[in-house]
Design an enzyme around this catalytic site. Structure first.
Site, PDB file in Angstrom:
ATOM      1  N   HIS A 101       0.887  -1.168   0.000  1.00  0.00           N
ATOM      2  CA  HIS A 101       0.000   0.000   0.000  1.00  0.00           C
ATOM      3  C   HIS A 101       0.921   1.213   0.000  1.00  0.00           C
ATOM      4  O   HIS A 101       1.995   1.172   0.613  1.00  0.00           O
ATOM      5  CB  HIS A 101      -0.825   0.112   1.286  1.00  0.00           C
ATOM      6  CG  HIS A 101      -1.770  -0.999   1.547  1.00  0.00           C
ATOM      7  ND1 HIS A 101      -1.410  -2.109   2.247  1.00  0.00           N
ATOM      8  CD2 HIS A 101      -3.086  -1.147   1.261  1.00  0.00           C
ATOM      9  CE1 HIS A 101      -2.465  -2.909   2.369  1.00  0.00           C
ATOM     10  NE2 HIS A 101      -3.492  -2.351   1.772  1.00  0.00           N
ATOM     11  N   ASP A 104       2.355   1.964   3.337  1.00  0.00           N
ATOM     12  CA  ASP A 104       3.322   1.037   3.948  1.00  0.00           C
ATOM     13  C   ASP A 104       4.746   1.464   3.645  1.00  0.00           C
ATOM     14  O   ASP A 104       5.649   1.239   4.432  1.00  0.00           O
ATOM     15  CB  ASP A 104       3.198  -0.394   3.371  1.00  0.00           C
ATOM     16  CG  ASP A 104       1.813  -0.963   3.494  1.00  0.00           C
ATOM     17  OD1 ASP A 104       1.159  -0.688   4.499  1.00  0.00           O
ATOM     18  OD2 ASP A 104       1.400  -1.690   2.562  1.00  0.00           O
TER      19      ASP A 104
HETATM   20  C1  XLS Z   1      -7.407  -6.605   4.225  1.00  0.00           C
HETATM   21  C2  XLS Z   1      -7.012  -6.822   2.844  1.00  0.00           C
HETATM   22  C3  XLS Z   1      -5.851  -5.978   2.385  1.00  0.00           C
HETATM   23  C4  XLS Z   1      -5.768  -5.964   0.893  1.00  0.00           C
HETATM   24  C5  XLS Z   1      -5.005  -4.851   0.314  1.00  0.00           C
HETATM   25  O1  XLS Z   1      -8.105  -7.374   4.837  1.00  0.00           O
HETATM   26  O2  XLS Z   1      -6.746  -8.171   2.643  1.00  0.00           O
HETATM   27  O3  XLS Z   1      -4.680  -6.434   2.973  1.00  0.00           O
HETATM   28  O4  XLS Z   1      -5.262  -7.166   0.396  1.00  0.00           O
HETATM   29  O5  XLS Z   1      -5.528  -3.629   0.678  1.00  0.00           O
END
Ligand code: XLS
Ligand code: NI
Ligand code: NI
Length: 437
Positions: A101, A104
């Site tokens: 993300h 991150d």
């Molecule tokens: C959260 C989601 C997230 C997505 C990406 O539960 O799995 O990690 O994969 O935003």
């Protein structure tokens, strides 16, 4: 090399007899299974958020994972240390891809401009790291759920300013994903849903979500981004009612926007189970609708009703989904992203390695079993046989577009059709499947 993982070497395949916990027992990246190497089939990715960003919080307790880049200090400096550690980890664990993300990899600043500056700085360093290590980006995504501005949703927010803000954030994240050669772009709604209908205009929110998808696809073409746009279903958590509940609800949204050729699905195991389905159902549903894009591979805990995002560790949980994926030719642009986190008591650097090694091994072991299952064709023989009459006279007659209800009922009466129930043989098939595990 990073200071944090300096005592850990590159993880190698040593085979099932090896006693070395820091080695692969089944994942042999060059081994050919079903016509391709394991590396080519899985296209494994390490995720940046659970593995490097999550500090081990739970609703009752603070951080337990005190990584060097989580200390108090200049946030951009911390992001640089994290980047070093992350690439050292990717290189040693040998997932050929990673995912992130925007939040991150670089800290949010006080203004949008500052945030963009932080991101550009890290992306520049990341580009160099990717060149050095040959590591690739499976997908990028924008975090449109953590900040309080998104508490009532992002593109489904009652306030158009929030829509405009997230559109800008996603545009920027698509730009950096393209710049880094990303192979896909993911949209996980996070808070694209609502808590109570008391304060919600559902039609407007869904129209806006559809508008958002249109804008994203339009921009993808404008910048010449070749990857897939993927929607990731998840039923609850954080929001009670999610518009992107499961594969079927996501497809309804995609079809509402008329984008079924453009937007595919990123299916996550634990999201499938939280929606009351299982992994194989969501995979089979996506495949049946020509919508399978990529996979977030993890597992839930049957005794807990939330997204525990654990690493997969049981071939029985995976084999039927793998059977569908690989008998359908496997993933193309997509990959297997470990959207999974260690437990908050697993505080050592080695724990991150054990988690990924175990998960890659379990996938490899399951793939080998799947190859046998596909090649021996016992399951497919049963299914073909069960549906075989659909390819004979009556089946063809029903499918023929000139047939109508009157003609069908006439045939039933004339031929005295009186169907006899046949066994579904579930237990027999379960026993057959167990032979492969
Ligand atoms: C959260 C989601 C997230 C997505 C990406 O539960 O799995 O990690 O994969 O935003
Ligand atoms: Ni996910
Ligand atoms: Ni999840």
């Amino acid at each position: 090399m990073s200071e944090y993982f300096k005592d850990i070497n590159h993880i190698k395949f040593e085979g099932p007899e090896s006693e070395n916990p820091l080695s692969f027992k089944f994942y042999n990246e060059d081994q050919v299974v079903l016509g391709k190497t394991m590396k080519e089939h899985f296209r494994f990715a390490t995720c940046y958020w659970h593995t490097f960003t999550w500090p081990g919080l739970d609703p009752f307790g603070g951080p337990t994972l005190e990584r060097p880049w989580m200390q108090v200090g200049d946030p951009l400096k911390m992001a640089e240390i994290k980047l070093d550690a992350a690439f050292d980890f990717f290189n040693k664990i040998k997932t050929p891809f990673f995912c992130f993300h925007d939040r991150d990899i670089a800290p949010e600043g006080n203004t949008y401009k500052e945030t963009k500056k932080n991101l550009d700085h890290i992306v520049e360093l990341m580009e160099k790291k990717m060149e050095e290590t040959k590591m690739k980006l499976l997908w990028g995504t924008a975090n449109a759920f953590s900040h309080k501005r998104y508490m009532s949703g992002a593109s489904t927010n009652p306030d158009p300013e929030v829509f405009a803000f997230v559109a800008t954030q996603v545009k920027n994240c698509m730009d950096i994903t393209k710049r880094l050669g990303g192979e896909n772009y993911v949209l996980w709604g996070g808070r694209e849903g609502y808590e109570t209908i008391l304060n919600t205009n559902m039609k407007l929110e869904m129209d806006n979500l559809s508008r958002f998808l249109e804008l994203v696809v339009d921009y993808k073409h404008k910048i010449g981004f070749k990857g897939l746009i993927l929607l990731e279903p998840k039923p609850h958590e954080p929001t009670k009612h999610q518009y992107d509940f499961d594969a079927a609800s996501c497809l309804a949204l995609i079809r509402k926007a008329g984008l079924e050729k453009e937007v595919k699905l990123n299916i996550e195991v634990n999201h499938a189970t939280l929606s009351g389905h299982n992994f194989e159902h969501e995979i089979a549903y996506a495949i049946a609708n020509n919508a399978l894009g990529s996979i977030d591979i993890n597992r839930g805990d049957t005794m807990l009703g939330w997204d525990t995002d654990q690493f997969p560790n049981n071939p029985a949980d995976l084999i039927l989904a793998f059977y569908h994926i690989f008998s359908n030719g496997g993933l193309k642009n997509g990959g297997f992203n470990f959207d999974a986190k260690i437990r908050r008591q697993s505080i050592d650097p080695e724990d991150l390695f054990y988690a990924h090694i175990g998960a890659m091994d379990v996938c490899a072991k399951t793939l080998i079993a799947t190859e046998k299952l596909i090649n021996e064709g016992i399951l497919s023989k049963h299914i073909d046989e069960r549906y075989s009459n659909w390819y004979k006279d009556l089946g063809n007659f029903i499918h023929d577009k000139s047939t109508n209800l009157e003609k069908i009922s006439q045939l039933v009466v004339e031929n005295k059709i009186n169907p006899k129930p046949k066994s579904g043989q579930q237990e027999l098939l379960e026993n057959i499947l167990n032979k492969y595990l």
